[in-house]
Design an enzyme around this catalytic site. Structure first.
Site, short mmCIF file in Angstrom:
data_model
loop_
_atom_site.label_atom_id
_atom_site.label_comp_id
_atom_site.label_asym_id
_atom_site.label_seq_id
_atom_site.Cartn_x
_atom_site.Cartn_y
_atom_site.Cartn_z
N GLY A 52 0.71 -1.25 0.01
CA GLY A 52 0.02 0.00 -0.08
C GLY A 52 0.83 1.14 -0.04
O GLY A 52 1.81 1.49 -0.67
N ALA A 140 -1.08 -0.20 9.05
CA ALA A 140 -2.64 -0.73 9.21
C ALA A 140 -2.58 -1.73 9.62
O ALA A 140 -2.41 -3.06 9.07
CB ALA A 140 -3.42 -0.40 7.87
N TYR A 235 -16.72 6.13 8.45
CA TYR A 235 -15.18 6.39 8.39
C TYR A 235 -14.82 7.55 9.40
O TYR A 235 -14.57 7.54 10.41
CB TYR A 235 -14.67 6.57 6.85
CG TYR A 235 -13.15 6.30 7.08
CD1 TYR A 235 -12.58 5.14 6.70
CD2 TYR A 235 -12.45 7.59 7.68
CE1 TYR A 235 -11.22 5.08 6.83
CE2 TYR A 235 -10.81 7.26 7.60
CZ TYR A 235 -10.61 6.16 7.29
OH TYR A 235 -8.89 6.03 7.36
#
Ligand code: NAD
Length: 395
Positions: A52, A140, A235
């Site tokens: 990522g 993450a 979110y």
């Protein structure tokens, strides 16, 4: 062995070594094609460097700025005839390419939340580059073991206050349906902030400062997301958003810690993209599929490497002050959030259903991007050929 994709909802159980290596090489080629980045950092630590945004940051730093890099990640090597995780193959490919280019590349595999890994990283910095000029924090993770208490915190993706109902895309079945998620408890919020908030970033910066491995003028950047109103309940206004808001608190505390070094901590708000982390968030894959269609049509679509190249070239190393919004954050989501783009996405959102998915959204592009994360569907790779799945990182 011949490796084929085995997808189970938002994860692929296999990954292709040649495909992942090719993916890394394509990102390197992209950065090199844009030309060298002037006055960039020369020694960079990337925490979360194997997939990522972190992987692309490491590539942009190394192949754009010519930086020596230290990468920290948590990946699985190949075991008992099973393929390694994609991030493992990415890290191997990066390591090899960086060394061939004459750059230092140290890679450390283990739990970045632990004090042991921080200590190992400090040793690796001392041995290889002495100090670092920049620290990218791009973790993450669904859980974190607190090194002080041994307690395991688990992040959840839930709204806060009211339950949330909206359209959702089942990426396995290719069906647009409705998802309903109950609100988070106070415990859920605390857990998510402990995992994805700024506490561990601060712990990293404290440990690195105390060990005297940060250079004068050091910069540190953590990544965040804001996005459009349609995703806010799950979110920005949800548990993960609370954790991201905690990054702003951490910025202030890290800046105080770095003041003697004239250092600076920043948050960069990046674009929504297909990564292993984002594919697990409800609603987001449908939003991304519509966003991709809209941005590709407008000619301003970007992937991780384009975003990270722009972070270095246009924001961090532009020869002037780093441009930020009124809250002091770097905005790489500027093109995603253009009113014209968001109006089109919102218009599509109300109309989209299973039948018109291919017409109104770029689900094909979403799926291709998802498979690419695991090294599948990459041009020039023979997926019927036997490949060696055991690949080493020499660190
Ligand atoms: P990702 O899943 O692709 O990468 C996560 C990285 O963290 C990997 O290198 C993984 O090995 C590493 N990692 C996870 N747990 C670890 C541990 N315990 N120890 C060491 N390494 C560990 O995720 P991503 O989407 O690139 O996310 C990176 C950051 O960017 C996150 O803060 C995320 O919120 C942010 N962001 C993502 C998006 C998006 O759309 N994907 C958008 C904006 C911001």
């Amino acid at each position: 062995m011949v490796v084929k994709p085995r997808v189970r909802s938002f994860i692929c159980l296999t990954s292709h070594p040649t495909g992942c290596a090719q993916n890394v090489q394509q990102q390197i080629n992209y950065v090199k094609k844009q030309g060298p980045i002037k006055d960039g950092p020369k020694r960079v630590l990337v925490v979360g460097s194997s997939t990522g945004y972190g992987l692309s940051s490491r590539i942009a730093a190394a192949f754009g700025c010519g930086a020596d890099t230290i990468g920290v990640f948590f990946e699985k090597p190949s075991e008992k005839g099973r393929t390694a995780s994609a991030g493992w193959y990415n890290a191997c490919a990066f390591d090899k390419a960086a060394k061939e280019a004459g750059l230092v590349a140290k890679s450390l595999n283990g739990d970045a939340f632990s004090d042991e890994m921080k200590q190992q990283t400090i040793e690796a910095i001392r041995e290889s580059v002495g100090q670092v000029d920049q620290v990218i924090y791009s973790l993450a993770s669904p859980r974190r073991v607190d090194p002080e208490t041994g307690q395991t915190w688990k992040a959840v993706l839930k709204p806060i206050g009211d339950s949330f109902e909206n359209k959702n895309l089942d990426t396995d079945k290719k069906v647009v349906s409705t998802v309903s998620i109950d609100p988070a408890s106070d415990d859920d919020i605390e857990n998510t902030v402990k995992v994805m908030g700024g506490e561990d970033w601060e712990r990293w910066m404290n440990a690195l400062t105390d060990a005297n491995v940060l250079a004068q003028g050091v910069q540190t950047i953590a990544y965040s997301y804001i996005g459009p109103e349609v995703t806010w309940p799950i979110y920005t206004n949800g548990t993960i958003g609370r954790a991201k808001a905690d990054l702003d608190r951490a910025v202030r505390s890290i800046n105080a810690k770095l003041s003697d070094l004239n250092g600076r901590a920043l948050v960069s708000v990046n674009k929504a993209l297909v990564t292993q982390a984002s594919s697990a968030i409800p609603v987001v894959p449908l939003y991304i599929s519509i966003l991709f269609k809209t941005m590709k049509a407008a000619g301003n679509h970007e992937g991780c490497i384009e975003q990270m190249d722009r972070l270095y070239r246009d924001r961090l190393c532009n020869g002037n002050d780093i441009p930020t919004d009124e809250d002091g954050r770097i905005r790489l989501d500027d093109w995603e959030m253009l009113p014209d783009i968001q109006q089109k996405v919102a218009g599509t959102w109300v109309r989209i259903n299973t039948e018109n998915l291919d017409e109104l959204a770029d689900f094909k592009g979403y799926q291709e991007e998802f498979l690419r994360l695991f090294g599948f569907g990459i041009e020039g790779v023979d997926y019927d050929a036997d490949v060696e799945v055991e690949v080493d990182i020499h660190g």
